[in-house]
Design an enzyme around this catalytic site. Structure first.
Site, PDB file in Angstrom:
ATOM      1  N   LYS A 161       5.443   6.665   1.218  1.00  0.00           N
ATOM      2  CA  LYS A 161       7.509   6.137   0.572  1.00  0.00           C
ATOM      3  C   LYS A 161       8.268   5.878   2.460  1.00  0.00           C
ATOM      4  O   LYS A 161       8.397   4.411   1.995  1.00  0.00           O
ATOM      5  CB  LYS A 161       8.213   7.332   0.796  1.00  0.00           C
ATOM      6  CG  LYS A 161       8.967   7.372   0.301  1.00  0.00           C
ATOM      7  CD  LYS A 161       9.890   8.474  -0.277  1.00  0.00           C
ATOM      8  CE  LYS A 161       8.707  10.212   0.413  1.00  0.00           C
ATOM      9  NZ  LYS A 161       8.749  10.277   1.398  1.00  0.00           N
TER      10      LYS A 161
ATOM     11  N   THR B 184       5.716   3.461   4.138  1.00  0.00           N
ATOM     12  CA  THR B 184       5.295   2.113   3.861  1.00  0.00           C
ATOM     13  C   THR B 184       6.637   1.258   3.082  1.00  0.00           C
ATOM     14  O   THR B 184       6.648   0.705   3.696  1.00  0.00           O
ATOM     15  CB  THR B 184       4.148   2.406   3.993  1.00  0.00           C
ATOM     16  OG1 THR B 184       3.292   3.799   4.299  1.00  0.00           O
ATOM     17  CG2 THR B 184       3.452   0.585   3.803  1.00  0.00           C
TER      18      THR B 184
ATOM     19  N   ARG C 100      13.884   8.613   9.590  1.00  0.00           N
ATOM     20  CA  ARG C 100      13.503   9.819  10.038  1.00  0.00           C
ATOM     21  C   ARG C 100      12.772   9.712  10.953  1.00  0.00           C
ATOM     22  O   ARG C 100      12.259   9.452  11.173  1.00  0.00           O
ATOM     23  CB  ARG C 100      13.742  11.225   8.743  1.00  0.00           C
ATOM     24  CG  ARG C 100      14.925  11.477   7.960  1.00  0.00           C
ATOM     25  CD  ARG C 100      13.972  12.532   7.515  1.00  0.00           C
ATOM     26  NE  ARG C 100      12.690  11.784   6.501  1.00  0.00           N
ATOM     27  CZ  ARG C 100      11.617  12.600   6.468  1.00  0.00           C
ATOM     28  NH1 ARG C 100      12.318  14.177   5.971  1.00  0.00           N
ATOM     29  NH2 ARG C 100      11.011  12.487   5.252  1.00  0.00           N
TER      30      ARG C 100
ATOM     31  N   LYS D 124      -0.603  15.735   9.162  1.00  0.00           N
ATOM     32  CA  LYS D 124      -0.711  14.191   8.523  1.00  0.00           C
ATOM     33  C   LYS D 124      -0.074  13.329   8.695  1.00  0.00           C
ATOM     34  O   LYS D 124      -0.442  12.264   8.531  1.00  0.00           O
ATOM     35  CB  LYS D 124       1.638  14.735   7.684  1.00  0.00           C
ATOM     36  CG  LYS D 124       2.498  13.287   7.332  1.00  0.00           C
ATOM     37  CD  LYS D 124       4.096  13.881   6.834  1.00  0.00           C
ATOM     38  CE  LYS D 124       4.346  12.344   5.833  1.00  0.00           C
ATOM     39  NZ  LYS D 124       5.704  12.848   5.964  1.00  0.00           N
TER      40      LYS D 124
ATOM     41  N   ALA E 265      12.652  17.991   4.062  1.00  0.00           N
ATOM     42  CA  ALA E 265      13.319  17.889   2.811  1.00  0.00           C
ATOM     43  C   ALA E 265      12.245  18.681   2.013  1.00  0.00           C
ATOM     44  O   ALA E 265      13.106  18.929   0.729  1.00  0.00           O
ATOM     45  CB  ALA E 265      12.723  16.531   1.910  1.00  0.00           C
TER      46      ALA E 265
ATOM     47  N   PHE F  82      10.078  13.533   0.716  1.00  0.00           N
ATOM     48  CA  PHE F  82       9.103  14.061  -0.461  1.00  0.00           C
ATOM     49  C   PHE F  82       9.315  13.350  -2.100  1.00  0.00           C
ATOM     50  O   PHE F  82       9.694  12.450  -1.831  1.00  0.00           O
ATOM     51  CB  PHE F  82       8.579  15.750  -0.539  1.00  0.00           C
ATOM     52  CG  PHE F  82       8.443  16.058   0.816  1.00  0.00           C
ATOM     53  CD1 PHE F  82       6.792  15.077   0.636  1.00  0.00           C
ATOM     54  CD2 PHE F  82       8.972  17.050   1.106  1.00  0.00           C
ATOM     55  CE1 PHE F  82       6.436  15.452   2.365  1.00  0.00           C
ATOM     56  CE2 PHE F  82       8.663  17.562   2.523  1.00  0.00           C
ATOM     57  CZ  PHE F  82       7.132  17.055   3.000  1.00  0.00           C
TER      58      PHE F  82
ATOM     59  N   PHE G 128      -3.367   0.529  -4.061  1.00  0.00           N
ATOM     60  CA  PHE G 128      -4.854   0.068  -3.564  1.00  0.00           C
ATOM     61  C   PHE G 128      -5.651  -0.279  -3.808  1.00  0.00           C
ATOM     62  O   PHE G 128      -5.607  -0.650  -5.080  1.00  0.00           O
ATOM     63  CB  PHE G 128      -4.877   1.834  -3.282  1.00  0.00           C
ATOM     64  CG  PHE G 128      -4.305   3.420  -2.768  1.00  0.00           C
ATOM     65  CD1 PHE G 128      -4.427   3.903  -1.454  1.00  0.00           C
ATOM     66  CD2 PHE G 128      -2.496   3.064  -2.691  1.00  0.00           C
ATOM     67  CE1 PHE G 128      -4.059   4.508  -0.732  1.00  0.00           C
ATOM     68  CE2 PHE G 128      -1.936   3.966  -2.121  1.00  0.00           C
ATOM     69  CZ  PHE G 128      -2.385   4.766  -0.921  1.00  0.00           C
TER      70      PHE G 128
ATOM     71  N   TRP H  11       1.429  -3.205   1.888  1.00  0.00           N
ATOM     72  CA  TRP H  11       0.350  -2.049   3.807  1.00  0.00           C
ATOM     73  C   TRP H  11      -0.796  -3.566   3.702  1.00  0.00           C
ATOM     74  O   TRP H  11      -0.664  -3.489   4.952  1.00  0.00           O
ATOM     75  CB  TRP H  11      -0.176  -1.274   3.194  1.00  0.00           C
ATOM     76  CG  TRP H  11      -0.949  -0.370   3.267  1.00  0.00           C
ATOM     77  CD1 TRP H  11      -0.932   0.330   4.220  1.00  0.00           C
ATOM     78  CD2 TRP H  11      -2.621  -0.280   3.874  1.00  0.00           C
ATOM     79  NE1 TRP H  11      -1.832   0.952   5.133  1.00  0.00           N
ATOM     80  CE2 TRP H  11      -2.854   0.315   5.002  1.00  0.00           C
ATOM     81  CE3 TRP H  11      -3.307  -1.763   3.501  1.00  0.00           C
ATOM     82  CZ2 TRP H  11      -4.455   0.636   5.774  1.00  0.00           C
ATOM     83  CZ3 TRP H  11      -4.686  -1.531   4.203  1.00  0.00           C
ATOM     84  CH2 TRP H  11      -5.136  -0.546   5.288  1.00  0.00           C
TER      85      TRP H  11
END
Length: 557
Positions: free
Chosen positions: A72, A74, A95, A106, A274, A302, A382, A410
């Site tokens: 998210k 990214t 954030r 994480k 969140a 999230f 991916f 990415w």
């Protein structure tokens, strides 16, 4: 071997932060530099922008997170770069990462690959010291509470009914429940206490919802720290704590300006979780971005059932914001997990599992639609994804009347997300957004929780022990019934069971505890086994973080 995020970030060519400010028209005297590549934007300058028209607001959310990854942050960074590439002056508002997840499970939270905000190490670690200021303000109030009791307790605080907890920005399960003031008369009166992680604190929420310094002090003064034996509320203002707390937060309240790898402006400020708090960057940061740019891309933490719901029902309601579009991030890998595939088998093509797990994406899209905000799906590609799997994701979205576009930001940065950027502009310029919160202010607190549980989580009902039901009544009768509710719930499921993936129906949402956040102006409903102080995993990320021979940080991804 693919380069790590930190290696990519280290090779980037950063512009002096004054040049990023120049791009937005921020005068250099309004920037308060923290080194060469980050700065705060002076609050007086922020206040001078109030008469300007707002740009367009796009919120990025996602499907329910899984260990497979969604991306998210990214995608938020990549989309900002993509919008800038097609000629839309764009700021990404994010954030600040918490040290807890950085050293826990994480890892870093500054984007990934070629869609990152930089300087990556600074942002992930101490940055400009905002979180330290928030923790200090929170714990100053805690110290003043215990000192007040020790010095005679003129307010008559009932030590059994003190609700204010201490905080630390680290995952530390040993501090969830403690006894403080041990050691004799000179140390005060022993009582039960506990710690929350800083990003779950009410001070963090207040910091992120305050409009300016005056509003910050007003909100801090309204914080309820406990009750007397007669059940009367005692506030931070009663303790004369609000002024000193505001002083500690004065410099931190100015928003932080940095940049992406492609030198797009980024405002990173505040960082409530969140799954526990309301999961959005500061109102000041978002409003500043809207005054300075054509588009603001912001992230809600999230899945859409948590971050987006709170973004809409708390942040937008309180700040008077009206989002123009939403981007829901999905991956074929995540949908395969929601369709029942184990982590070890995610590399194998499984179109049937993608379609089965697509129910999760469909649920999130339907939920966003309830708020009157048009959506686009970003399929974060991916390397192991097959064309058949990606096609299955787009078909799931199409069945909901939503366009899905495959993105490679990415690997390719802004160039890999231009198609999504163009679609977002089309949706925004169509002017179809008709934002509305899920429930009205005057709905009773219990009904608000039930509305979120049934309409967003598709629960069969809400349950609570008699003591919790009594707490609902006390807050309703005490004048807090007009507040929105902030649901503290596992991020891994629509239900309160983190193992229940997909799009479950008819489950039960148990409200275990109800906390009043009178300064933030919402009520927190803690559901299921949700903890407000996380613990570290068996193998914390901290074990791999170190300084290399060149004096550089390693291990933050």
């Amino acid at each position: 071997m693919a380069e790590s995020d930190i290696e990519i970030a280290r090779k980037s060519v950063l512009k002096p932060i004054a040049e990023i400010g120049d791009r937005l028209g921020v005068p250099r005297e309004a920037l308060l530099p923290y080194g060469h590549t980050k700065a705060k934007i002076d609050l007086s300058y922020v206040g001078s922008l109030s008469e300007r028209e707002n740009g367009k607001l796009v919120v990025v959310t996602a499907v329910t997170p899984t260990p497979a990854g969604e991306g998210k942050t990214t995608t938020s960074v990549g989309l900002a770069d993509g919008l800038n590439r097609i000629g839309k002056e764009t700021v990404v508002c994010l954030r600040e990462p918490s040290l807890g997840p950085c050293f826990g499970m994480k890892g870093g939270a500054a984007g990934g690959g070629y869609a990152q905000v930089v300087p990556m190490e600074d942002i992930n670690l101490h940055f400009t010291g905002d979180f330290h200021a928030i923790g200090a303000a929170n714990n100053l109030l805690a110290a003043l509470i215990d000192n007040h009791i020790h010095q005679g307790n003129a307010l008559g605080l009932d030590a059994r009914r003190i609700s204010w907890r201490r905080v630390v920005d680290m995952n530390d399960r040993a501090l969830r429940e403690i006894v403080c003031s041990l050691g004799g008369l000179g140390n005060g009166f022993p009582r039960s206490d506990g710690f929350d992680i800083t990003v779950a604190s009410e001070v963090m929420a207040i910091f992120c919802l305050a409009a300016d310094l005056a509003d910050l002090q007003r909100r801090l003064g309204n914080v309820v720290v406990g009750q007397t034996r007669a059940r009367e509320w005692v506030t931070a203002r009663d303790l004369k704590a609000d002024g000193a707390m505001t002083v500690l937060l004065k410099d931190a309240l100015a928003p932080n300006l940095v940049q992406t790898l492609e030198n797009s402006p980024a405002i990173i400020h505040g960082g409530p979780f969140a799954n526990i708090a309301h999961g959005c960057n500061s109102v000041i940061a978002t409003r500043t971005g809207l005054k300075l740019a054509d588009y603001v891309v912001t992230e809600a933490g999230f899945g859409a059932d948590l971050g987006a719901e709170k973004f809409f029902d708390i942040k937008c309601r309180k700040a008077g914001l009206a989002p123009d579009a939403a981007v829901v991030v999905a991956t074929a890998r995540a949908l395969k997990m929601h369709g029942g595939v184990a982590v070890a088998a995610l590399g194998d093509e499984n179109v049937a599992a993608v379609k089965a797990g697509g129910a999760n994406l469909a649920r999130h899209l339907a939920n966003v639609r309830q708020f009157g905000v048009p959506a686009v799906v970003a399929v974060n590609r991916f390397p192991t994804d097959t064309e058949a799997e990606l096609q299955a994701v787009t078909e799931v979205a199409a069945a909901q009347g939503v366009h899905a576009l495959v993105c490679t930001h990415w690997a390719d940065g802004g160039a890999g997300i231009e198609a999504l950027a163009r679609r977002v502009v089309e949706v925004v310029e169509a002017g179809e957004a008709d934002f509305r919160p899920l429930y009205p202010d005057d709905m009773p607190l219990w009904d608000k929780v039930e509305t979120v549980a049934k309409r967003i989580y598709h629960a069969g009902g809400v349950t609570a022990a008699p003591a919790v039901r009594n707490r609902f009544k006390a807050l309703q009768d005490g004048g807090y019934g007009h507040y929105p509710v902030c649901m503290a719930k596992t991020q891994y499921s629509f239900s309160t069971d983190p193992a229940l993936r997909g799009a479950p129906e008819g489950h039960e949402v148990q409200v275990r505890e109800l906390r009043l956040s009178a300064g933030a102006e919402f009520v927190v409903a803690i559901c299921g086994d949700m903890m407000t102080m996380p613990g570290l995993p068996r193998t914390p990320a901290a074990e791999s973080i170190h300084i290399n021979a060149q004096g550089q940080v390693e291990g933050l991804f």
